[in-house]
Design a protein around this motif. Structure first.
Motif, PDB file in Angstrom:
ATOM      1  N   ASP A  53       0.826  -1.214   0.000  1.00 49.16           N
ATOM      2  CA  ASP A  53       0.000   0.000   0.000  1.00 49.16           C
ATOM      3  C   ASP A  53       0.860   1.263   0.000  1.00 49.16           C
ATOM      4  OD1 ASP A  53      -2.248  -1.610   0.021  1.00 49.16           O
ATOM      5  OD2 ASP A  53      -2.579  -1.397   2.185  1.00 49.16           O
ATOM      6  N   ASN A  54       1.911   1.288   0.818  1.00 53.40           N
ATOM      7  CA  ASN A  54       2.776   2.468   0.891  1.00 53.40           C
ATOM      8  C   ASN A  54       3.542   2.686  -0.402  1.00 53.40           C
ATOM      9  OD1 ASN A  54       1.973   3.117   3.469  1.00 53.40           O
ATOM     10  ND2 ASN A  54       3.694   2.100   4.447  1.00 53.40           N
ATOM     11  N   ALA A  55       3.930   1.609  -1.072  1.00 52.82           N
ATOM     12  CA  ALA A  55       4.644   1.741  -2.345  1.00 52.82           C
ATOM     13  C   ALA A  55       3.739   2.385  -3.386  1.00 52.82           C
ATOM     14  CB  ALA A  55       5.136   0.381  -2.820  1.00 52.82           C
ATOM     15  N   ARG A  56       2.468   1.998  -3.382  1.00 52.88           N
ATOM     16  CA  ARG A  56       1.513   2.615  -4.315  1.00 52.88           C
ATOM     17  C   ARG A  56       1.368   4.107  -4.033  1.00 52.88           C
ATOM     18  NH1 ARG A  56      -2.455  -2.103  -3.495  1.00 52.88           N
ATOM     19  NH2 ARG A  56      -1.716  -3.574  -5.049  1.00 52.88           N
ATOM     20  N   MET A  57       1.293   4.461  -2.742  1.00 53.64           N
ATOM     21  CA  MET A  57       1.150   5.878  -2.383  1.00 53.64           C
ATOM     22  C   MET A  57       2.414   6.644  -2.754  1.00 53.64           C
ATOM     23  SD  MET A  57      -1.101   5.961   1.131  1.00 53.64           S
ATOM     24  CE  MET A  57       0.315   5.674   2.139  1.00 53.64           C
ATOM     25  N   ASN A  58       3.586   6.055  -2.509  1.00 52.92           N
ATOM     26  CA  ASN A  58       4.837   6.732  -2.837  1.00 52.92           C
ATOM     27  C   ASN A  58       4.968   6.951  -4.333  1.00 52.92           C
ATOM     28  OD1 ASN A  58       5.542   6.856  -0.188  1.00 52.92           O
ATOM     29  ND2 ASN A  58       7.133   5.307  -0.285  1.00 52.92           N
ATOM     30  N   GLN A  59       4.545   5.965  -5.129  1.00 46.86           N
ATOM     31  CA  GLN A  59       4.633   6.110  -6.580  1.00 46.86           C
ATOM     32  C   GLN A  59       3.702   7.214  -7.060  1.00 46.86           C
ATOM     33  OE1 GLN A  59       3.843   2.261  -8.246  1.00 46.86           O
ATOM     34  NE2 GLN A  59       5.721   1.406  -7.435  1.00 46.86           N
ATOM     35  N   LYS A  60       2.520   7.318  -6.444  1.00 48.20           N
ATOM     36  CA  LYS A  60       1.574   8.352  -6.845  1.00 48.20           C
ATOM     37  C   LYS A  60       2.123   9.736  -6.527  1.00 48.20           C
ATOM     38  CE  LYS A  60      -2.615   5.643  -6.529  1.00 48.20           C
ATOM     39  NZ  LYS A  60      -3.850   5.395  -5.814  1.00 48.20           N
ATOM     40  N   GLY A  61       2.896   9.847  -5.449  1.00 43.49           N
ATOM     41  CA  GLY A  61       3.397  11.157  -5.052  1.00 43.49           C
ATOM     42  C   GLY A  61       4.645  11.596  -5.786  1.00 43.49           C
ATOM     43  N   ARG A  62       5.271  10.723  -6.527  1.00 49.24           N
ATOM     44  CA  ARG A  62       6.547  11.067  -7.163  1.00 49.24           C
ATOM     45  C   ARG A  62       6.387  12.071  -8.294  1.00 49.24           C
ATOM     46  NH1 ARG A  62       9.441   5.475  -7.107  1.00 49.24           N
ATOM     47  NH2 ARG A  62      10.168   5.643  -5.011  1.00 49.24           N
ATOM     48  N   ASP A  63       5.616  11.717  -9.301  1.00 51.75           N
ATOM     49  CA  ASP A  63       5.422  12.613 -10.429  1.00 51.75           C
ATOM     50  C   ASP A  63       4.204  12.183 -11.226  1.00 51.75           C
ATOM     51  OD1 ASP A  63       6.166  10.502 -12.177  1.00 51.75           O
ATOM     52  OD2 ASP A  63       8.261  11.048 -11.973  1.00 51.75           O
ATOM     53  N   VAL A  64       3.906  12.940 -12.227  1.00 47.40           N
ATOM     54  CA  VAL A  64       2.713  12.680 -13.024  1.00 47.40           C
ATOM     55  C   VAL A  64       2.797  11.326 -13.711  1.00 47.40           C
ATOM     56  CG1 VAL A  64       1.351  13.518 -14.975  1.00 47.40           C
ATOM     57  CG2 VAL A  64       2.374  15.149 -13.384  1.00 47.40           C
ATOM     58  N   ASN A  65       3.983  10.898 -14.096  1.00 43.29           N
ATOM     59  CA  ASN A  65       4.135   9.668 -14.865  1.00 43.29           C
ATOM     60  C   ASN A  65       4.020   8.407 -14.022  1.00 43.29           C
ATOM     61  OD1 ASN A  65       4.513  11.056 -17.258  1.00 43.29           O
ATOM     62  ND2 ASN A  65       6.712  11.282 -16.871  1.00 43.29           N
ATOM     63  N   SER A  66       4.037   8.504 -12.678  1.00 39.78           N
ATOM     64  CA  SER A  66       4.021   7.301 -11.857  1.00 39.78           C
ATOM     65  C   SER A  66       2.704   6.548 -11.976  1.00 39.78           C
ATOM     66  CB  SER A  66       4.342   7.619 -10.405  1.00 39.78           C
ATOM     67  OG  SER A  66       3.454   8.568  -9.907  1.00 39.78           O
ATOM     68  N   ASP A  67       1.570   7.258 -12.109  1.00 35.99           N
ATOM     69  CA  ASP A  67       0.296   6.575 -12.341  1.00 35.99           C
ATOM     70  C   ASP A  67       0.318   5.860 -13.676  1.00 35.99           C
ATOM     71  OD1 ASP A  67      -1.224   6.803 -10.095  1.00 35.99           O
ATOM     72  OD2 ASP A  67      -2.282   8.618 -10.731  1.00 35.99           O
ATOM     73  N   GLU A  68       0.889   6.508 -14.668  1.00 35.39           N
ATOM     74  CA  GLU A  68       1.003   5.873 -15.984  1.00 35.39           C
ATOM     75  C   GLU A  68       1.880   4.634 -15.904  1.00 35.39           C
ATOM     76  OE1 GLU A  68       2.318   8.724 -18.892  1.00 35.39           O
ATOM     77  OE2 GLU A  68       0.928  10.229 -18.123  1.00 35.39           O
ATOM     78  N   LEU A  69       2.988   4.718 -15.160  1.00 33.00           N
ATOM     79  CA  LEU A  69       3.887   3.572 -15.005  1.00 33.00           C
ATOM     80  C   LEU A  69       3.160   2.423 -14.326  1.00 33.00           C
ATOM     81  CD1 LEU A  69       6.676   2.208 -15.120  1.00 33.00           C
ATOM     82  CD2 LEU A  69       7.209   3.323 -12.942  1.00 33.00           C
TER      83      LEU A  69
END
Length: 178
Positions: free
Chosen positions: A145-161
Protein backbone atom coordinates in the motif's frame (compact mmCIF):
# COMPACT_ATOMS: atom_id res chain seq x y z
CA UNK A 1 20.36 -13.35 12.30
CA UNK A 2 17.35 -13.36 14.57
CA UNK A 3 15.34 -16.16 16.12
CA UNK A 4 11.68 -15.88 15.19
CA UNK A 5 10.61 -15.32 18.82
CA UNK A 6 12.92 -12.31 19.00
CA UNK A 7 11.89 -10.88 15.63
CA UNK A 8 11.10 -7.19 15.52
CA UNK A 9 7.59 -5.95 16.21
CA UNK A 10 5.44 -5.51 13.12
CA UNK A 11 7.07 -8.23 11.07
CA UNK A 12 5.47 -11.49 10.10
CA UNK A 13 5.47 -14.99 11.50
CA UNK A 14 6.78 -17.98 9.55
CA UNK A 15 3.21 -19.19 9.09
CA UNK A 16 2.22 -15.79 7.72
CA UNK A 17 -0.73 -13.63 8.58
CA UNK A 18 -3.36 -11.80 6.64
CA UNK A 19 -0.87 -8.93 6.54
CA UNK A 20 1.09 -10.37 3.63
CA UNK A 21 0.47 -10.63 -0.08
CA UNK A 22 1.99 -13.57 -1.94
CA UNK A 23 3.70 -12.44 -5.12
CA UNK A 24 5.71 -13.91 -7.94
CA UNK A 25 8.37 -12.39 -10.09
CA UNK A 26 6.48 -11.26 -13.17
CA UNK A 27 9.58 -10.17 -14.96
CA UNK A 28 12.78 -8.24 -15.02
CA UNK A 29 13.06 -5.29 -17.32
CA UNK A 30 14.64 -1.92 -17.84
CA UNK A 31 12.65 1.03 -16.53
CA UNK A 32 11.84 3.02 -19.68
CA UNK A 33 12.21 6.32 -17.78
CA UNK A 34 15.35 5.80 -15.66
CA UNK A 35 16.99 3.04 -17.76
CA UNK A 36 17.60 1.14 -14.51
CA UNK A 37 16.77 -2.54 -14.06
CA UNK A 38 13.60 -3.29 -12.13
CA UNK A 39 11.96 -6.45 -10.88
CA UNK A 40 8.21 -6.51 -11.34
CA UNK A 41 6.38 -8.45 -8.62
CA UNK A 42 2.77 -9.50 -9.28
CA UNK A 43 0.16 -10.10 -6.59
CA UNK A 44 -1.08 -13.71 -6.97
CA UNK A 45 -4.58 -12.93 -5.70
CA UNK A 46 -5.19 -9.60 -7.39
CA UNK A 47 -3.96 -7.35 -10.12
CA UNK A 48 -1.47 -5.37 -8.05
CA UNK A 49 2.13 -5.02 -9.16
CA UNK A 50 5.17 -3.79 -7.30
CA UNK A 51 8.24 -2.58 -9.18
CA UNK A 52 11.51 -2.71 -7.28
CA UNK A 53 14.52 -1.04 -8.83
CA UNK A 54 17.76 -2.99 -8.39
CA UNK A 55 21.40 -2.70 -9.26
CA UNK A 56 22.88 -4.11 -12.45
CA UNK A 57 24.72 -6.98 -10.72
CA UNK A 58 21.64 -8.05 -8.78
CA UNK A 59 19.54 -7.84 -11.94
CA UNK A 60 22.06 -10.03 -13.72
CA UNK A 61 21.89 -12.67 -10.95
CA UNK A 62 18.10 -12.72 -11.18
CA UNK A 63 18.15 -12.75 -15.00
CA UNK A 64 20.46 -15.78 -14.98
CA UNK A 65 17.98 -17.66 -12.80
CA UNK A 66 14.93 -16.53 -14.79
CA UNK A 67 16.57 -17.81 -17.96
CA UNK A 68 17.94 -20.89 -16.16
CA UNK A 69 21.38 -20.10 -17.54
CA UNK A 70 24.21 -22.21 -16.18
CA UNK A 71 27.44 -20.52 -15.21
CA UNK A 72 30.82 -22.28 -15.15
CA UNK A 73 31.29 -21.39 -11.47
CA UNK A 74 28.71 -20.69 -8.75
CA UNK A 75 27.44 -17.13 -8.55
CA UNK A 76 27.12 -15.54 -5.10
CA UNK A 77 23.47 -16.55 -4.63
CA UNK A 78 24.24 -20.10 -5.79
CA UNK A 79 27.06 -20.22 -3.25
CA UNK A 80 24.75 -19.02 -0.49
CA UNK A 81 22.15 -21.67 -1.41
CA UNK A 82 24.89 -24.34 -1.40
CA UNK A 83 26.20 -23.22 2.01
CA UNK A 84 22.69 -23.33 3.46
CA UNK A 85 22.20 -26.84 2.06
CA UNK A 86 25.54 -27.96 3.51
CA UNK A 87 24.31 -26.84 6.94
CA UNK A 88 20.91 -28.52 6.42
CA UNK A 89 19.11 -25.17 6.42
CA UNK A 90 16.14 -24.50 4.17
CA UNK A 91 14.94 -21.15 2.89
CA UNK A 92 11.21 -21.35 3.60
CA UNK A 93 10.14 -17.91 2.40
CA UNK A 94 11.23 -14.35 1.80
CA UNK A 95 9.22 -11.30 2.83
CA UNK A 96 9.65 -7.75 1.62
CA UNK A 97 8.67 -6.27 4.93
CA UNK A 98 9.52 -2.58 5.01
CA UNK A 99 9.81 0.56 2.90
CA UNK A 100 11.70 3.55 4.29
CA UNK A 101 12.80 6.60 2.31
CA UNK A 102 12.13 4.83 -1.02
CA UNK A 103 14.27 1.85 0.06
CA UNK A 104 12.77 -1.63 0.38
CA UNK A 105 13.86 -4.09 3.07
CA UNK A 106 13.45 -7.85 3.15
CA UNK A 107 13.76 -10.81 5.49
CA UNK A 108 14.82 -14.32 4.57
CA UNK A 109 13.19 -17.06 6.66
CA UNK A 110 15.33 -20.13 7.33
CA UNK A 111 14.55 -23.45 8.98
CA UNK A 112 17.16 -25.81 10.33
CA UNK A 113 15.76 -28.85 12.09
CA UNK A 114 12.76 -26.88 13.33
CA UNK A 115 14.84 -23.92 14.47
CA UNK A 116 13.37 -20.92 12.61
CA UNK A 117 15.66 -17.96 11.96
CA UNK A 118 15.42 -14.74 9.99
CA UNK A 119 18.09 -12.78 8.18
CA UNK A 120 17.89 -9.16 7.12
CA UNK A 121 18.44 -8.78 3.38
CA UNK A 122 18.23 -6.47 0.43
CA UNK A 123 15.15 -7.42 -1.59
CA UNK A 124 17.20 -8.16 -4.70
CA UNK A 125 19.35 -10.68 -2.81
CA UNK A 126 16.31 -12.21 -1.09
CA UNK A 127 14.54 -12.59 -4.44
CA UNK A 128 17.59 -14.10 -6.14
CA UNK A 129 17.91 -16.61 -3.30
CA UNK A 130 14.15 -17.35 -3.26
CA UNK A 131 14.30 -18.25 -6.94
CA UNK A 132 17.18 -20.64 -6.34
CA UNK A 133 15.51 -22.14 -3.26
CA UNK A 134 12.11 -22.35 -4.97
CA UNK A 135 10.29 -20.82 -2.00
CA UNK A 136 7.35 -18.43 -1.79
CA UNK A 137 7.78 -14.66 -1.90
CA UNK A 138 5.60 -12.29 0.12
CA UNK A 139 5.21 -8.55 0.45
CA UNK A 140 3.83 -6.93 3.57
CA UNK A 141 0.40 -5.45 2.77
CA UNK A 142 1.57 -2.20 4.38
CA UNK A 143 4.58 -2.09 2.07
CA UNK A 144 2.39 -2.81 -0.97
CA UNK A 145 0.00 0.00 0.00
CA UNK A 146 2.78 2.47 0.89
CA UNK A 147 4.64 1.74 -2.34
CA UNK A 148 1.51 2.61 -4.32
CA UNK A 149 1.15 5.88 -2.38
CA UNK A 150 4.84 6.73 -2.84
CA UNK A 151 4.63 6.11 -6.58
CA UNK A 152 1.57 8.35 -6.85
CA UNK A 153 3.40 11.16 -5.05
CA UNK A 154 6.55 11.07 -7.16
CA UNK A 155 5.42 12.61 -10.43
CA UNK A 156 2.71 12.68 -13.02
CA UNK A 157 4.14 9.67 -14.87
CA UNK A 158 4.02 7.30 -11.86
CA UNK A 159 0.30 6.58 -12.34
CA UNK A 160 1.00 5.87 -15.98
CA UNK A 161 3.89 3.57 -15.00
CA UNK A 162 1.68 1.66 -12.56
CA UNK A 163 -1.10 1.22 -15.15
CA UNK A 164 1.46 0.21 -17.77
CA UNK A 165 2.99 -2.41 -15.42
CA UNK A 166 -0.42 -3.80 -14.46
CA UNK A 167 -1.37 -4.15 -18.13
CA UNK A 168 1.76 -5.97 -19.26
CA UNK A 169 1.21 -9.33 -20.91
CA UNK A 170 3.68 -12.21 -21.13
CA UNK A 171 4.91 -11.03 -24.53
CA UNK A 172 5.50 -7.52 -23.20
CA UNK A 173 7.97 -8.66 -20.53
CA UNK A 174 11.07 -8.58 -22.65
CA UNK A 175 14.25 -10.29 -21.63
CA UNK A 176 16.66 -8.31 -19.54
CA UNK A 177 19.75 -7.36 -21.52
CA UNK A 178 23.00 -6.05 -20.05
Amino acid sequence: MTRSAEHAKGSTTPEGTGDEVEVRIRGLMMDPVTNMPMIVLKDLTGDGVLPIWVGIFEANAIALEIEKSATPRPMTHDLLRNVLRAFDATVTRVVINDLKDDTFFAVIWLDRDGDVMTMDSRPSDALALAMRADCPIYVSRTVMDNARMNQKGRDVNSDELRRWLEGLGDDDMGRYKM
